[in-house]
Design a protein around this motif. Structure first.
Motif, PDB file in Angstrom:
ATOM      1  N   LYS A 162       7.938  16.246 -71.572  1.00  0.00           N
ATOM      2  CA  LYS A 162       8.183  15.809 -70.248  1.00  0.00           C
ATOM      3  C   LYS A 162       8.780  14.410 -70.002  1.00  0.00           C
ATOM      4  CE  LYS A 162       4.714  17.456 -67.532  1.00  0.00           C
ATOM      5  NZ  LYS A 162       3.217  17.251 -66.879  1.00  0.00           N
ATOM      6  N   ASN A 163       8.399  13.378 -70.851  1.00  0.00           N
ATOM      7  CA  ASN A 163       8.954  12.301 -70.430  1.00  0.00           C
ATOM      8  C   ASN A 163      10.131  11.960 -71.145  1.00  0.00           C
ATOM      9  OD1 ASN A 163       7.014   9.840 -69.222  1.00  0.00           O
ATOM     10  ND2 ASN A 163       5.845  11.548 -70.436  1.00  0.00           N
ATOM     11  N   VAL A 164      10.472  12.720 -72.220  1.00  0.00           N
ATOM     12  CA  VAL A 164      11.876  12.587 -72.945  1.00  0.00           C
ATOM     13  C   VAL A 164      12.775  13.369 -72.027  1.00  0.00           C
ATOM     14  CG1 VAL A 164      13.172  13.746 -74.954  1.00  0.00           C
ATOM     15  CG2 VAL A 164      11.148  12.226 -75.248  1.00  0.00           C
ATOM     16  N   ASP A 165      12.299  14.330 -71.493  1.00  0.00           N
ATOM     17  CA  ASP A 165      13.176  15.202 -70.649  1.00  0.00           C
ATOM     18  C   ASP A 165      13.688  14.426 -69.522  1.00  0.00           C
ATOM     19  OD1 ASP A 165      13.300  17.486 -72.366  1.00  0.00           O
ATOM     20  OD2 ASP A 165      11.992  18.504 -71.036  1.00  0.00           O
ATOM     21  N   VAL A 166      12.829  13.489 -68.734  1.00  0.00           N
ATOM     22  CA  VAL A 166      13.151  12.989 -67.809  1.00  0.00           C
ATOM     23  C   VAL A 166      13.799  11.595 -67.672  1.00  0.00           C
ATOM     24  CG1 VAL A 166      12.151  11.760 -65.498  1.00  0.00           C
ATOM     25  CG2 VAL A 166      11.377  14.128 -66.507  1.00  0.00           C
ATOM     26  N   PHE A 167      13.353  10.781 -69.032  1.00  0.00           N
ATOM     27  CA  PHE A 167      13.835   9.537 -68.999  1.00  0.00           C
ATOM     28  C   PHE A 167      14.711   9.238 -70.088  1.00  0.00           C
ATOM     29  CE2 PHE A 167       9.571   9.042 -67.081  1.00  0.00           C
ATOM     30  CZ  PHE A 167      10.038   8.619 -65.794  1.00  0.00           C
ATOM     31  N   LEU A 168      14.803   9.932 -71.274  1.00  0.00           N
ATOM     32  CA  LEU A 168      15.436   9.700 -72.383  1.00  0.00           C
ATOM     33  C   LEU A 168      16.989   9.888 -72.514  1.00  0.00           C
ATOM     34  CD1 LEU A 168      15.233   8.048 -75.258  1.00  0.00           C
ATOM     35  CD2 LEU A 168      15.148  10.644 -76.419  1.00  0.00           C
ATOM     36  N   ARG A 169      18.102   8.982 -72.380  1.00  0.00           N
ATOM     37  CA  ARG A 169      19.454   9.347 -72.420  1.00  0.00           C
ATOM     38  C   ARG A 169      19.695  10.180 -73.583  1.00  0.00           C
ATOM     39  NH1 ARG A 169      21.937   6.921 -76.606  1.00  0.00           N
ATOM     40  NH2 ARG A 169      21.426   4.711 -77.415  1.00  0.00           N
ATOM     41  N   ARG A 170      20.893  10.704 -73.467  1.00  0.00           N
ATOM     42  CA  ARG A 170      21.187  11.694 -74.555  1.00  0.00           C
ATOM     43  C   ARG A 170      21.791  10.829 -75.635  1.00  0.00           C
ATOM     44  NH1 ARG A 170      21.631  16.789 -73.792  1.00  0.00           N
ATOM     45  NH2 ARG A 170      21.521  17.701 -71.580  1.00  0.00           N
ATOM     46  N   GLY A 171      21.459  11.250 -76.556  1.00  0.00           N
ATOM     47  CA  GLY A 171      21.717  10.521 -77.913  1.00  0.00           C
ATOM     48  C   GLY A 171      20.450   9.545 -78.208  1.00  0.00           C
ATOM     49  N   GLY A 172      19.491   9.229 -77.162  1.00  0.00           N
ATOM     50  CA  GLY A 172      18.519   8.269 -77.690  1.00  0.00           C
ATOM     51  C   GLY A 172      17.370   8.921 -78.411  1.00  0.00           C
ATOM     52  N   TYR A 173      16.344   8.026 -78.880  1.00  0.00           N
ATOM     53  CA  TYR A 173      15.668   8.432 -79.950  1.00  0.00           C
ATOM     54  C   TYR A 173      14.114   8.581 -79.233  1.00  0.00           C
ATOM     55  CZ  TYR A 173      19.143   7.759 -83.257  1.00  0.00           C
ATOM     56  OH  TYR A 173      20.563   7.857 -83.902  1.00  0.00           O
ATOM     57  N   GLY A 174      13.213   9.371 -80.004  1.00  0.00           N
ATOM     58  CA  GLY A 174      12.079   9.630 -79.452  1.00  0.00           C
ATOM     59  C   GLY A 174      11.110   9.315 -80.491  1.00  0.00           C
ATOM     60  N   LEU A 175       9.809   8.580 -80.634  1.00  0.00           N
ATOM     61  CA  LEU A 175       9.002   8.489 -81.418  1.00  0.00           C
ATOM     62  C   LEU A 175       7.573   8.930 -81.032  1.00  0.00           C
ATOM     63  CD1 LEU A 175      10.993   5.806 -82.031  1.00  0.00           C
ATOM     64  CD2 LEU A 175       9.690   5.477 -83.885  1.00  0.00           C
ATOM     65  N   ILE A 176       6.965  10.026 -81.549  1.00  0.00           N
ATOM     66  CA  ILE A 176       5.790  10.307 -81.226  1.00  0.00           C
ATOM     67  C   ILE A 176       4.718  10.278 -82.562  1.00  0.00           C
ATOM     68  CG2 ILE A 176       6.424  12.924 -81.609  1.00  0.00           C
ATOM     69  CD1 ILE A 176       3.971  13.343 -79.494  1.00  0.00           C
ATOM     70  N   MET A 177       3.470   9.605 -82.107  1.00  0.00           N
ATOM     71  CA  MET A 177       2.510   9.466 -83.117  1.00  0.00           C
ATOM     72  C   MET A 177       1.432  10.458 -82.915  1.00  0.00           C
ATOM     73  SD  MET A 177       3.634   6.529 -84.630  1.00  0.00           S
ATOM     74  CE  MET A 177       5.248   6.559 -84.202  1.00  0.00           C
ATOM     75  N   VAL A 178       1.344  11.529 -83.830  1.00  0.00           N
ATOM     76  CA  VAL A 178       0.550  12.645 -83.502  1.00  0.00           C
ATOM     77  C   VAL A 178      -0.924  12.393 -84.067  1.00  0.00           C
ATOM     78  CG1 VAL A 178       0.380  15.249 -83.781  1.00  0.00           C
ATOM     79  CG2 VAL A 178       2.835  13.982 -83.549  1.00  0.00           C
ATOM     80  N   LYS A 179      -1.819  12.788 -83.796  1.00  0.00           N
ATOM     81  CA  LYS A 179      -2.968  12.640 -83.916  1.00  0.00           C
ATOM     82  C   LYS A 179      -3.798  13.914 -84.085  1.00  0.00           C
ATOM     83  CE  LYS A 179      -7.635  10.691 -83.402  1.00  0.00           C
ATOM     84  NZ  LYS A 179      -8.427   9.664 -82.683  1.00  0.00           N
TER      85      LYS A 179
END
Ligand SMILES: C[S@@+](CC[C@H](N)C(=O)[O-])C[C@H]1O[C@@H](n2cnc3c(N)ncnc32)[C@H](O)[C@@H]1O
Length: 228
Positions: A162-179
């Motif tokens: 949800k947050n990546v779709d709204v806020f991340l620019r194209r070409g930008g990176y996302g890091l998720i720490m999965v528990k």
């Protein structure tokens, strides 16, 4: 004069190591000393290095586990979800000295520590909100270069997307720490990680790397994606 390691630049922007590559450090943005009890080294000229504890910070653990994509730059805008009291935020704030770290935290207790940290660091914007409800901060947070998430909730992958779709620019990176244990306490963590990876691919992101965080964190992985 105090004994200190020889601080050497690494391939990770803003991160230093020592001759044995046994620890990683960031250069303190302020001269105020330790944030969460980490070791600090003051050098002549007012420079201070802060040791990055991989047992207290999953991003710190990623450094020890060979992260290949390091999206943080001096002027990066970062959306950080699950900021808690700012342990990892403080290192990101050191690195992105001329950028912004929009730091979202739902719980009042750690948030008060985060506020204290932010009062000493101009690049941290603390936001008390539920990361599921992006409308609560869509008017504050601009398009960002990096979305980082460390939230132990069953729907952590959905919150991230949800947050990546709204806020991340194209070409930008996302890091998720999965528990894994927060998603399902019974299933094999390996299956859970595969599901999350598939979910992120189905959401249209390029999955660049997955990193198991043992021995620093049990049953956790970091997944790095790019928004294409
Ligand atoms: C594991 S801790 C984060 C530690 C922090 N990232 C660090 O390395 O310093 C997870 C945090 O996520 C917060 N959290 C849980 N659900 C959340 C939500 N829906 N929105 C925002 N924060 C949430 C918790 O209150 C907790 O402080």
């Amino acid at each position: 004069m105090s004994n200190h390691p020889k601080f050497i630049e690494t391939e990770y922007f803003g991160v230093y190591t020592d001759e044995n590559r046994s620890n990683y450090y960031t250069k303190g943005l302020t001269k105020r000393g330790s944030v969460y009890g980490e070791k600090t080294y003051r050098l002549p000229g007012g420079i201070m290095y802060r040791q990055w504890d991989p047992y207290r910070s999953k991003l710190g653990a990623c450094l020890h586990k060979g992260i290949k994509y390091w999206p943080f730059k001096e002027d990066s805008k970062v959306l950080y979800l699950g900021a808690a009291s700012g342990t990892t935020v403080s290192h990101v704030s050191d690195i992105c000295a001329n950028g912004y770290v929009f730091s979202v935290e739902i719980s009042a207790r750690p948030f008060s520590d985060l506020l204290r940290l932010a009062s000493k660091r101009q690049n941290i914007f603390p936001i008390m909100a539920d990361a599921r409800k992006v409308r609560e901060y869509v008017h504050i947070v601009p398009e960002v270069d990096v979305v980082y998430q460390d939230i132990a909730q069953r729907d952590q992958a959905e919150i991230f997307a949800k947050n990546v779709d709204v806020f991340l620019r194209r070409g930008g990176y996302g890091l998720i720490m999965v528990k894994a244990r927060s998603i399902d306490v019974v299933r094999d963590p390996k299956d859970i990680f595969k599901d999350v990876e598939e979910y992120l691919k189905d959401s249209g992101y390029k999955v660049l790397q997955t990193i198991r965080l043992e021995p620093y964190e049990k049953d956790h992985i970091a997944i790095i994606i790019q928004k294409v």
